[in-house]
Design a protein around this motif. Structure first.
Motif, PDB file in Angstrom:
ATOM      1  N   THR A  42       0.837  -1.187   0.000  1.00 43.45           N
ATOM      2  CA  THR A  42       0.000   0.000   0.000  1.00 43.45           C
ATOM      3  C   THR A  42       0.877   1.243   0.000  1.00 43.45           C
ATOM      4  N   ALA A  43       0.256   2.387  -0.329  1.00 43.50           N
ATOM      5  CA  ALA A  43       1.015   3.634  -0.433  1.00 43.50           C
ATOM      6  C   ALA A  43       1.711   3.977   0.880  1.00 43.50           C
ATOM      7  N   ASP A  44       1.086   3.695   2.004  1.00 44.75           N
ATOM      8  CA  ASP A  44       1.661   4.061   3.284  1.00 44.75           C
ATOM      9  C   ASP A  44       2.924   3.264   3.600  1.00 44.75           C
ATOM     10  N   GLU A  45       3.122   2.126   2.923  1.00 44.22           N
ATOM     11  CA  GLU A  45       4.269   1.281   3.203  1.00 44.22           C
ATOM     12  C   GLU A  45       5.490   1.653   2.362  1.00 44.22           C
ATOM     13  N   VAL A  46       5.328   2.594   1.438  1.00 49.10           N
ATOM     14  CA  VAL A  46       6.396   2.947   0.513  1.00 49.10           C
ATOM     15  C   VAL A  46       7.173   4.132   1.048  1.00 49.10           C
ATOM     16  N   GLY A  58       8.420   1.536  -9.949  1.00 51.99           N
ATOM     17  CA  GLY A  58       7.574   0.374  -9.698  1.00 51.99           C
ATOM     18  C   GLY A  58       6.998   0.325  -8.300  1.00 51.99           C
ATOM     19  N   LYS A  59       7.751   0.836  -7.330  1.00 58.50           N
ATOM     20  CA  LYS A  59       7.271   0.759  -5.952  1.00 58.50           C
ATOM     21  C   LYS A  59       6.066   1.657  -5.697  1.00 58.50           C
ATOM     22  N   TYR A  60       5.811   2.601  -6.615  1.00 60.77           N
ATOM     23  CA  TYR A  60       4.675   3.503  -6.488  1.00 60.77           C
ATOM     24  C   TYR A  60       3.504   3.081  -7.376  1.00 60.77           C
ATOM     25  N   ALA A  61       3.641   1.981  -8.074  1.00 64.23           N
ATOM     26  CA  ALA A  61       2.658   1.615  -9.092  1.00 64.23           C
ATOM     27  C   ALA A  61       1.511   0.791  -8.520  1.00 64.23           C
ATOM     28  N   ARG A  62       0.294   1.071  -9.018  1.00 72.39           N
ATOM     29  CA  ARG A  62      -0.880   0.288  -8.627  1.00 72.39           C
ATOM     30  C   ARG A  62      -1.742  -0.045  -9.854  1.00 72.39           C
ATOM     31  N   PHE A  93      -0.258  14.757 -12.114  1.00 76.91           N
ATOM     32  CA  PHE A  93       0.485  14.464 -10.887  1.00 76.91           C
ATOM     33  C   PHE A  93       0.526  15.695  -9.982  1.00 76.91           C
ATOM     34  N   TYR A  94       0.884  16.839 -10.539  1.00 77.44           N
ATOM     35  CA  TYR A  94       0.983  18.053  -9.723  1.00 77.44           C
ATOM     36  C   TYR A  94      -0.393  18.567  -9.293  1.00 77.44           C
ATOM     37  N   GLU A  95      -1.387  18.403 -10.141  1.00 69.88           N
ATOM     38  CA  GLU A  95      -2.737  18.803  -9.748  1.00 69.88           C
ATOM     39  C   GLU A  95      -3.201  18.018  -8.528  1.00 69.88           C
ATOM     40  N   LEU A  96      -2.943  16.715  -8.520  1.00 72.03           N
ATOM     41  CA  LEU A  96      -3.326  15.890  -7.387  1.00 72.03           C
ATOM     42  C   LEU A  96      -2.477  16.205  -6.160  1.00 72.03           C
ATOM     43  N   MET A  97      -1.188  16.418  -6.372  1.00 72.73           N
ATOM     44  CA  MET A  97      -0.303  16.750  -5.250  1.00 72.73           C
ATOM     45  C   MET A  97      -0.778  18.008  -4.533  1.00 72.73           C
ATOM     46  N   LEU A  98      -1.189  19.008  -5.309  1.00 71.08           N
ATOM     47  CA  LEU A  98      -1.517  20.308  -4.730  1.00 71.08           C
ATOM     48  C   LEU A  98      -2.991  20.445  -4.348  1.00 71.08           C
ATOM     49  N   ALA A  99      -3.813  19.480  -4.761  1.00 75.77           N
ATOM     50  CA  ALA A  99      -5.221  19.528  -4.373  1.00 75.77           C
ATOM     51  C   ALA A  99      -5.373  19.324  -2.869  1.00 75.77           C
ATOM     52  N   ASN A 100      -4.488  18.531  -2.289  1.00 79.64           N
ATOM     53  CA  ASN A 100      -4.510  18.272  -0.849  1.00 79.64           C
ATOM     54  C   ASN A 100      -3.066  18.035  -0.411  1.00 79.64           C
ATOM     55  N   PHE A 148       0.600  11.191  -1.326  1.00 82.49           N
ATOM     56  CA  PHE A 148       0.840  12.612  -1.549  1.00 82.49           C
ATOM     57  C   PHE A 148       0.984  13.401  -0.244  1.00 82.49           C
ATOM     58  N   LYS A 149       0.508  12.835   0.852  1.00 80.70           N
ATOM     59  CA  LYS A 149       0.597  13.543   2.129  1.00 80.70           C
ATOM     60  C   LYS A 149       1.998  13.450   2.737  1.00 80.70           C
ATOM     61  N   GLN A 150       2.847  12.625   2.149  1.00 83.26           N
ATOM     62  CA  GLN A 150       4.215  12.489   2.627  1.00 83.26           C
ATOM     63  C   GLN A 150       5.133  13.290   1.707  1.00 83.26           C
ATOM     64  N   ARG A 151       5.720  14.334   2.211  1.00 79.06           N
ATOM     65  CA  ARG A 151       6.526  15.256   1.410  1.00 79.06           C
ATOM     66  C   ARG A 151       7.625  14.548   0.638  1.00 79.06           C
ATOM     67  N   SER A 152       8.364  13.684   1.307  1.00 77.08           N
ATOM     68  CA  SER A 152       9.505  13.028   0.664  1.00 77.08           C
ATOM     69  C   SER A 152       9.078  12.159  -0.512  1.00 77.08           C
ATOM     70  N   VAL A 153       7.921  11.517  -0.384  1.00 72.28           N
ATOM     71  CA  VAL A 153       7.422  10.671  -1.465  1.00 72.28           C
ATOM     72  C   VAL A 153       6.957  11.518  -2.639  1.00 72.28           C
ATOM     73  N   ALA A 154       6.195  12.579  -2.369  1.00 71.58           N
ATOM     74  CA  ALA A 154       5.711  13.447  -3.438  1.00 71.58           C
ATOM     75  C   ALA A 154       6.878  14.037  -4.226  1.00 71.58           C
TER      76      ALA A 154
END
Length: 247
Positions: A42-46, A58-62, A93-100, A148-154
């Motif tokens: 899941t995203a939280d595990e990455v 690949g580690k971000y792919a679903r 990608f950036y639209e989703l990042m900045l939406a929340n 997206f809520k994790q800065r380092s991942v985004a």
């Protein structure tokens, strides 16, 4: 699996792409798509890449293929649609990042990321207008593996998208025949390189990441990739299968 961060704007299935036509493209160009394992974490595990060499989308792919084939066209039209597909990917990608956005971003960082988003949207709309009726539909993009809520991942994903984008323009330029398109592509790739440098510095501050050995080769030149290679790399985020011919 529930899909989060997904834009459900899938294009209609291509008319006229039967088995024979599809195999013609497979043999003469590139086919991009695929089904990823349902065992993907899941995203939280990455966690974000810890070094520049840890370059792994690949580690971000679903994504699982939706079975729809999208024809980018042939020759110069294929390259313009290829660029349009990549700009759809970047801008969304950036639209989703900045939406929340992540609360870890500073106000200054958010301002720069908004600038980058606006650049990518402008690039996307340029190709859409330039292509007119030859433009592919909006693709079904799946970013549900990105926290997206994790800065380092985004930042990590954004940096890799920008690096790929620069290498994509560098590799595709030779296929453009119209001077005006080649000139515009050269201007766009310089902006994408600025984005890549900024995000690299955010992720790896006070290092050579912004212009080190990874993005730049031993001759002092930015790296380049062929369209088929680029589309294979970003395929995990695109649910359609993209086909094209450069003949």
């Amino acid at each position: 699996m529930e899909k989060l961060n997904v834009l459900p704007e899938a294009p209609a299935r291509l008319d006229g792409v039967g088995r024979r036509s599809f195999l013609r493209y497979v043999g003469g160009a590139a086919v991009v798509g695929g089904i990823l394992s349902s065992c993907t974490p899941t995203a939280d595990e990455v966690t974000a890449s810890s070094t520049l060499n840890d370059y792994n989308f690949g580690k971000y792919a679903r994504q699982a293929s939706n079975g729809v084939v999208v024809d980018l066209g042939t020759g110069e039209i294929a390259i313009l649609n290829y660029a349009y597909a990549l700009e759809q990917l970047d801008s969304t990608f950036y639209e989703l990042m900045l939406a929340n956005p992540s609360p870890e971003f500073t106000s200054k960082e958010l301002g720069r990321l908004m600038d980058i988003r606006d650049h990518e949207v402008t690039h996307r709309e340029f190709f859409k207008r330039a292509l007119g009726s030859a433009a592919i539909p909006r693709l079904t993009l799946n970013f549900s593996g990105i926290n997206f809520k994790q800065r380092s991942v985004a930042i990590d994903v954004g940096r890799m998208f920008e690096d790929i984008g620069v290498s994509a323009y560098n590799g595709a330029g030779k296929y453009l025949k119209t001077d005006a398109y080649l000139l515009t592509a050269g201007k766009i790739v310089s902006v994408e390189a600025r984005h890549a440098a900024y995000l690299s510095e955010l992720q790896f501050p006070n290092s050579d990441a912004f212009a080190g050995d990874l993005p730049v080769n031993g001759q002092g030149l930015e790296r380049s990739r062929e369209p088929g290679e680029v589309l294979s790399i970003v395929a995990p985020f695109i649910e359609e299968t993209l086909v094209f011919s450069l003949a």
